[in-house]
Enzyme design. Structure first.
Site, PDB file in Angstrom:
ATOM      1  N   THR A 143      23.735  50.182  37.297  1.00  0.00           N
ATOM      2  CA  THR A 143      23.860  51.565  36.840  1.00  0.00           C
ATOM      3  C   THR A 143      22.582  52.071  36.181  1.00  0.00           C
ATOM      4  O   THR A 143      21.807  51.285  35.631  1.00  0.00           O
ATOM      5  CB  THR A 143      25.021  51.644  35.822  1.00  0.00           C
ATOM      6  OG1 THR A 143      25.045  52.924  35.230  1.00  0.00           O
ATOM      7  CG2 THR A 143      24.881  50.614  34.707  1.00  0.00           C
ATOM      8  N   ASP A 144      22.412  53.376  36.191  1.00  0.00           N
ATOM      9  CA  ASP A 144      21.266  53.972  35.477  1.00  0.00           C
ATOM     10  C   ASP A 144      21.468  53.911  33.957  1.00  0.00           C
ATOM     11  O   ASP A 144      20.530  54.128  33.191  1.00  0.00           O
ATOM     12  CB  ASP A 144      21.037  55.425  35.924  1.00  0.00           C
ATOM     13  CG  ASP A 144      22.226  56.358  35.684  1.00  0.00           C
ATOM     14  OD1 ASP A 144      23.306  55.879  35.250  1.00  0.00           O
ATOM     15  OD2 ASP A 144      22.091  57.573  35.945  1.00  0.00           O
ATOM     16  N   GLU A 145      22.715  53.616  33.518  1.00  0.00           N
ATOM     17  CA  GLU A 145      22.985  53.623  32.072  1.00  0.00           C
ATOM     18  C   GLU A 145      22.232  52.523  31.336  1.00  0.00           C
ATOM     19  O   GLU A 145      22.115  52.573  30.113  1.00  0.00           O
ATOM     20  CB  GLU A 145      24.495  53.505  31.812  1.00  0.00           C
ATOM     21  CG  GLU A 145      25.259  54.670  32.402  1.00  0.00           C
ATOM     22  CD  GLU A 145      26.661  54.851  31.830  1.00  0.00           C
ATOM     23  OE1 GLU A 145      26.995  54.197  30.832  1.00  0.00           O
ATOM     24  OE2 GLU A 145      27.404  55.656  32.402  1.00  0.00           O
ATOM     25  N   TYR A 168      29.571  48.864  27.714  1.00  0.00           N
ATOM     26  CA  TYR A 168      29.490  48.830  29.189  1.00  0.00           C
ATOM     27  C   TYR A 168      28.052  48.669  29.649  1.00  0.00           C
ATOM     28  O   TYR A 168      27.722  47.746  30.412  1.00  0.00           O
ATOM     29  CB  TYR A 168      30.097  50.111  29.786  1.00  0.00           C
ATOM     30  CG  TYR A 168      29.713  50.316  31.242  1.00  0.00           C
ATOM     31  CD1 TYR A 168      30.201  49.482  32.238  1.00  0.00           C
ATOM     32  CD2 TYR A 168      28.841  51.349  31.623  1.00  0.00           C
ATOM     33  CE1 TYR A 168      29.836  49.660  33.573  1.00  0.00           C
ATOM     34  CE2 TYR A 168      28.479  51.534  32.947  1.00  0.00           C
ATOM     35  CZ  TYR A 168      28.971  50.686  33.926  1.00  0.00           C
ATOM     36  OH  TYR A 168      28.603  50.861  35.240  1.00  0.00           O
ATOM     37  N   LYS A 172      26.137  45.547  31.589  1.00  0.00           N
ATOM     38  CA  LYS A 172      25.479  45.694  32.900  1.00  0.00           C
ATOM     39  C   LYS A 172      24.001  45.298  32.779  1.00  0.00           C
ATOM     40  O   LYS A 172      23.443  44.679  33.684  1.00  0.00           O
ATOM     41  CB  LYS A 172      25.595  47.131  33.420  1.00  0.00           C
ATOM     42  CG  LYS A 172      26.991  47.554  33.839  1.00  0.00           C
ATOM     43  CD  LYS A 172      27.571  46.768  35.021  1.00  0.00           C
ATOM     44  CE  LYS A 172      26.903  47.064  36.351  1.00  0.00           C
ATOM     45  NZ  LYS A 172      27.605  46.399  37.477  1.00  0.00           N
TER      46      LYS A 172
HETATM   47  P1  NAD Z   1      35.871  50.427  39.756  1.00  0.00           P
HETATM   48  O1  NAD Z   1      36.281  50.229  38.333  1.00  0.00           O
HETATM   49  O2  NAD Z   1      36.478  51.524  40.543  1.00  0.00           O
HETATM   50  O3  NAD Z   1      36.150  49.070  40.568  1.00  0.00           O
HETATM   51  C1  NAD Z   1      35.854  47.809  40.048  1.00  0.00           C
HETATM   52  C2  NAD Z   1      36.518  46.758  40.945  1.00  0.00           C
HETATM   53  O4  NAD Z   1      36.161  45.452  40.424  1.00  0.00           O
HETATM   54  C3  NAD Z   1      38.052  46.826  40.965  1.00  0.00           C
HETATM   55  O5  NAD Z   1      38.517  46.722  42.273  1.00  0.00           O
HETATM   56  C4  NAD Z   1      38.480  45.647  40.122  1.00  0.00           C
HETATM   57  O6  NAD Z   1      39.733  45.098  40.505  1.00  0.00           O
HETATM   58  C5  NAD Z   1      37.338  44.647  40.372  1.00  0.00           C
HETATM   59  N1  NAD Z   1      37.181  43.687  39.267  1.00  0.00           N
HETATM   60  C6  NAD Z   1      37.113  43.965  37.932  1.00  0.00           C
HETATM   61  N2  NAD Z   1      37.013  42.817  37.237  1.00  0.00           N
HETATM   62  C7  NAD Z   1      36.991  41.797  38.157  1.00  0.00           C
HETATM   63  C8  NAD Z   1      36.883  40.387  38.046  1.00  0.00           C
HETATM   64  N3  NAD Z   1      36.791  39.773  36.862  1.00  0.00           N
HETATM   65  N4  NAD Z   1      36.867  39.651  39.187  1.00  0.00           N
HETATM   66  C9  NAD Z   1      36.976  40.260  40.388  1.00  0.00           C
HETATM   67  N5  NAD Z   1      37.105  41.593  40.548  1.00  0.00           N
HETATM   68  C10 NAD Z   1      37.105  42.346  39.443  1.00  0.00           C
HETATM   69  O7  NAD Z   1      34.297  50.517  39.712  1.00  0.00           O
HETATM   70  P2  NAD Z   1      33.293  51.400  40.603  1.00  0.00           P
HETATM   71  O8  NAD Z   1      33.153  52.733  39.994  1.00  0.00           O
HETATM   72  O9  NAD Z   1      33.675  51.255  42.026  1.00  0.00           O
HETATM   73  O10 NAD Z   1      31.928  50.615  40.325  1.00  0.00           O
HETATM   74  C11 NAD Z   1      31.539  49.514  41.141  1.00  0.00           C
HETATM   75  C12 NAD Z   1      30.212  48.983  40.642  1.00  0.00           C
HETATM   76  O11 NAD Z   1      29.229  50.002  40.709  1.00  0.00           O
HETATM   77  C13 NAD Z   1      30.228  48.509  39.189  1.00  0.00           C
HETATM   78  O12 NAD Z   1      29.455  47.335  39.103  1.00  0.00           O
HETATM   79  C14 NAD Z   1      29.589  49.643  38.415  1.00  0.00           C
HETATM   80  O13 NAD Z   1      28.945  49.165  37.252  1.00  0.00           O
HETATM   81  C15 NAD Z   1      28.594  50.161  39.436  1.00  0.00           C
HETATM   82  N6  NAD Z   1      28.241  51.591  39.331  1.00  0.00           N
HETATM   83  C16 NAD Z   1      29.225  52.547  39.292  1.00  0.00           C
HETATM   84  C17 NAD Z   1      28.869  53.893  39.245  1.00  0.00           C
HETATM   85  C18 NAD Z   1      29.924  54.989  39.225  1.00  0.00           C
HETATM   86  O14 NAD Z   1      29.573  56.160  39.040  1.00  0.00           O
HETATM   87  N7  NAD Z   1      31.205  54.686  39.412  1.00  0.00           N
HETATM   88  C19 NAD Z   1      27.514  54.252  39.228  1.00  0.00           C
HETATM   89  C20 NAD Z   1      26.538  53.248  39.249  1.00  0.00           C
HETATM   90  C21 NAD Z   1      26.917  51.917  39.321  1.00  0.00           C
HETATM   91  O1  DAU Z   2      25.693  56.799  35.342  1.00  0.00           O
HETATM   92  C1  DAU Z   2      26.441  55.871  36.073  1.00  0.00           C
HETATM   93  C2  DAU Z   2      27.757  55.606  35.383  1.00  0.00           C
HETATM   94  O2  DAU Z   2      28.561  56.767  35.570  1.00  0.00           O
HETATM   95  C3  DAU Z   2      28.483  54.366  35.901  1.00  0.00           C
HETATM   96  O3  DAU Z   2      27.707  53.233  35.629  1.00  0.00           O
HETATM   97  C4  DAU Z   2      29.861  54.230  35.247  1.00  0.00           C
HETATM   98  O4  DAU Z   2      30.550  53.137  35.824  1.00  0.00           O
HETATM   99  C5  DAU Z   2      30.642  55.500  35.505  1.00  0.00           C
HETATM  100  O5  DAU Z   2      31.890  55.432  34.843  1.00  0.00           O
HETATM  101  C6  DAU Z   2      29.855  56.733  35.015  1.00  0.00           C
HETATM  102  O6  DAU Z   2      29.773  56.727  33.560  1.00  0.00           O
HETATM  103  P1  DAU Z   2      29.942  58.093  32.720  1.00  0.00           P
HETATM  104  O7  DAU Z   2      30.338  57.741  31.353  1.00  0.00           O
HETATM  105  O8  DAU Z   2      28.765  58.972  32.906  1.00  0.00           O
HETATM  106  O9  DAU Z   2      31.169  58.750  33.569  1.00  0.00           O
HETATM  107  P2  DAU Z   2      32.509  59.505  33.109  1.00  0.00           P
HETATM  108  O10 DAU Z   2      33.129  60.035  34.341  1.00  0.00           O
HETATM  109  O11 DAU Z   2      33.336  58.667  32.200  1.00  0.00           O
HETATM  110  O12 DAU Z   2      31.955  60.724  32.250  1.00  0.00           O
HETATM  111  C7  DAU Z   2      31.032  61.662  32.797  1.00  0.00           C
HETATM  112  C8  DAU Z   2      30.661  62.642  31.695  1.00  0.00           C
HETATM  113  O13 DAU Z   2      31.799  63.457  31.372  1.00  0.00           O
HETATM  114  C9  DAU Z   2      30.257  61.989  30.391  1.00  0.00           C
HETATM  115  O14 DAU Z   2      29.235  62.771  29.772  1.00  0.00           O
HETATM  116  C10 DAU Z   2      31.530  62.038  29.540  1.00  0.00           C
HETATM  117  C11 DAU Z   2      32.193  63.322  30.007  1.00  0.00           C
HETATM  118  N1  DAU Z   2      33.665  63.339  29.983  1.00  0.00           N
HETATM  119  C12 DAU Z   2      34.346  62.334  30.582  1.00  0.00           C
HETATM  120  C13 DAU Z   2      35.726  62.308  30.610  1.00  0.00           C
HETATM  121  C14 DAU Z   2      36.465  61.172  31.268  1.00  0.00           C
HETATM  122  C15 DAU Z   2      34.358  64.418  29.391  1.00  0.00           C
HETATM  123  O15 DAU Z   2      33.730  65.359  28.860  1.00  0.00           O
HETATM  124  N2  DAU Z   2      35.724  64.405  29.453  1.00  0.00           N
HETATM  125  C16 DAU Z   2      36.443  63.389  30.006  1.00  0.00           C
HETATM  126  O16 DAU Z   2      37.691  63.437  29.974  1.00  0.00           O
END
Ligand code: NAD
Ligand code: DAU
Length: 362
Positions: A143-145, A168, A172
């Site tokens: 992630t960019d975080e 989180y 990561k």
């Molecule tokens: P998600 O939460 O939707 O899915 C996570 C999956 O991992 C689930 O299917 C869960 O069952 C599985 N999992 C969790 N713990 C586990 C364990 N101990 N063993 C095996 N499986 C396990 O997540 P996502 O949004 O699809 O993100 C996937 C990856 O991409 C993550 O590594 C996250 O950090 C990264 N990422 C997400 C975003 C985003 O915006 N969602 C952006 C950048 C990077």
């Molecule tokens: O940047 C990449 C990341 O983006 C991933 O690594 C994470 O897995 C993914 O969850 C996401 O993190 P964020 O915290 O940015 O996403 P989220 O959807 O939780 O929130 C997006 C923005 O919206 C953040 O500034 C918080 C705000 N927010 C979120 C929720 C759920 C609200 O204002 N209200 C809400 O109810």
């Protein structure tokens, strides 16, 4: 020359990005090998997201898709997957992924994201002994975080020092460092990607975009954290997965690549745009939806702005975003409208209980 793989273990393949990745590899990327989906099926993992893929490519179909319910923290299970399927690549997505949950309960983030990644790396190192660059690859999806928070200007590049600020992102960051350490110390072939916020179908409705869509449809308030002016860079999930696949095939081992949408939005502006799209697609009144915007207590340590410089990936590997934000958002809204049953099922059980205990008290 592009790498090719016979068997890829995708961890977290039942989650949002992982299920879209498996679908993309089979249906759009022309991948001809096998995929083993290794997932523990936590609250965020739903095998139903891949029911059609399992029917077409699983044992009853082409015999190229396998699902194994396993926890990446459990070494014996991971070793068994390596012994049974002899993968030549891992694409590692399994993680605890929601920032708010990490604030309320960081332990699972440390055990899954750090120790789980360590376990996978260590099993891969042992299983792939004697096979080097060009024969195997461990790709880590991050992630960019990990880079922390930006002010009004500037961008994260691959050289930006790590500065994670939530449990989180710290977990990561730890996993990223382990991936690079296994490359430098043991010669494990690795690539790493750091991506901005994804959106699209099959995203668990605790994240901003699907949560807001469902709350709009269900007549609930639209909770905006703090002043609503935090900025995120949004990317359609298929564009992320196309980038991951590009890096797995042609990325340089030992290197990281930033992936981003070049599409920055303040949360409150994004919500305004989403309201217009939902109003149009679902036949609702935009003014009534706007009246439900509710400012709530801010997320502790809420990062102000993320913005990605993904020029390395564009320049060196020729990747580019293919979906405009308006197209991607409309597509996403239509998907949620057509999949209310999927939403009801993933929100039942554990997630409902978590929301009730942790959120609805505020
Ligand atoms: P998600 O939460 O939707 O899915 C996570 C999956 O991992 C689930 O299917 C869960 O069952 C599985 N999992 C969790 N713990 C586990 C364990 N101990 N063993 C095996 N499986 C396990 O997540 P996502 O949004 O699809 O993100 C996937 C990856 O991409 C993550 O590594 C996250 O950090 C990264 N990422 C997400 C975003 C985003 O915006 N969602 C952006 C950048 C990077
Ligand atoms: O940047 C990449 C990341 O983006 C991933 O690594 C994470 O897995 C993914 O969850 C996401 O993190 P964020 O915290 O940015 O996403 P989220 O959807 O939780 O929130 C997006 C923005 O919206 C953040 O500034 C918080 C705000 N927010 C979120 C929720 C759920 C609200 O204002 N209200 C809400 O109810």
């Amino acid at each position: 020359m592009a790498r090719s793989f016979d068997t890829i273990v995708v961890t977290g393949g039942a989650g949002f990005i992982g299920s879209n990745l498996i679908r993309y590899l089979f249906e759009k990327a022309g991948y001809r090998g096998r995929i083993v989906n290794l997932d523990a099926l936590t609250y965020a993992g739903n095998p139903e997201s891949l029911a059609d893929i399992a029917a077409k490519y699983g044992q009853e179909g082409e015999g190229r898709y396998f699902f194994v319910k396993a926890d990446i923290r459990d070494r014996a299970s991971v070793e068994r997957v390596f012994a049974d399927y002899r993968p030549d690549a891992v694409c590692h997505l399994a993680a605890e992924s929601h920032v708010d949950r990490s604030i309320l309960g960081p332990e699972a983030f440390v055990t899954t994201n750090v120790i789980g990644t360590f376990t996978l790396l260590d099993v891969a190192k042992e299983a792939w002994k004697g096979r080097g660059e060009g024969e195997t690859l461990f790709h880590h999806v991050s992630t960019d975080e990990v880079y922390g928070s930006l002010g009004e200007t500037g961008y994260f590049t691959e050289e930006t020092p790590y500065d994670p600020r939530s449990p989180y992102s710290a977990s990561k960051a730890g996993s990223d460092h382990l991936v690079m350490a296994y490359h430098h110390t043991y010669g494990l072939p690795v690539t790493l990607s750091n991506c901005s916020n994804n959106y699209g179908p099959y995203q668990f409705p605790e994240k901003l975009i699907p949560l807001m869509i469902l709350n709009m449809l269900e007549g609930k308030p639209l909770p905006v954290y703090g002043d609503g002016r935090n900025i995120r860079d949004w990317l359609y999930v298929e564009d992320h997965n196309a980038a991951v696949w590009t890096i797995m095939q042609r990325g340089e081992s030992g290197r990281s690549y930033n992936i981003g949408g070049e599409n920055e939005w303040e949360n409150i502006r994004l919500l305004g745009r989403l309201i217009e799209i939902v109003a149009k697609e679902a036949g609702l009144d935009a003014g009534e939806l706007r009246s439900r915007i509710t400012y709530v207590k801010d997320r502790p340590g809420h990062d102000r702005r993320y913005a990605i410089d993904c020029s390395r990936l564009k320049r060196e590997l020729g990747w580019a975003q293919a979906h405009s934000f308006d197209e991607g958002l409309a597509e996403t809204v239509r998907w949620y409208l057509a999949h209310k049953d999927w939403c009801a099922r993933v929100r039942s059980g554990e997630y409902r209980r978590w929301v009730e205990t942790n959120y609805e008290r505020r």
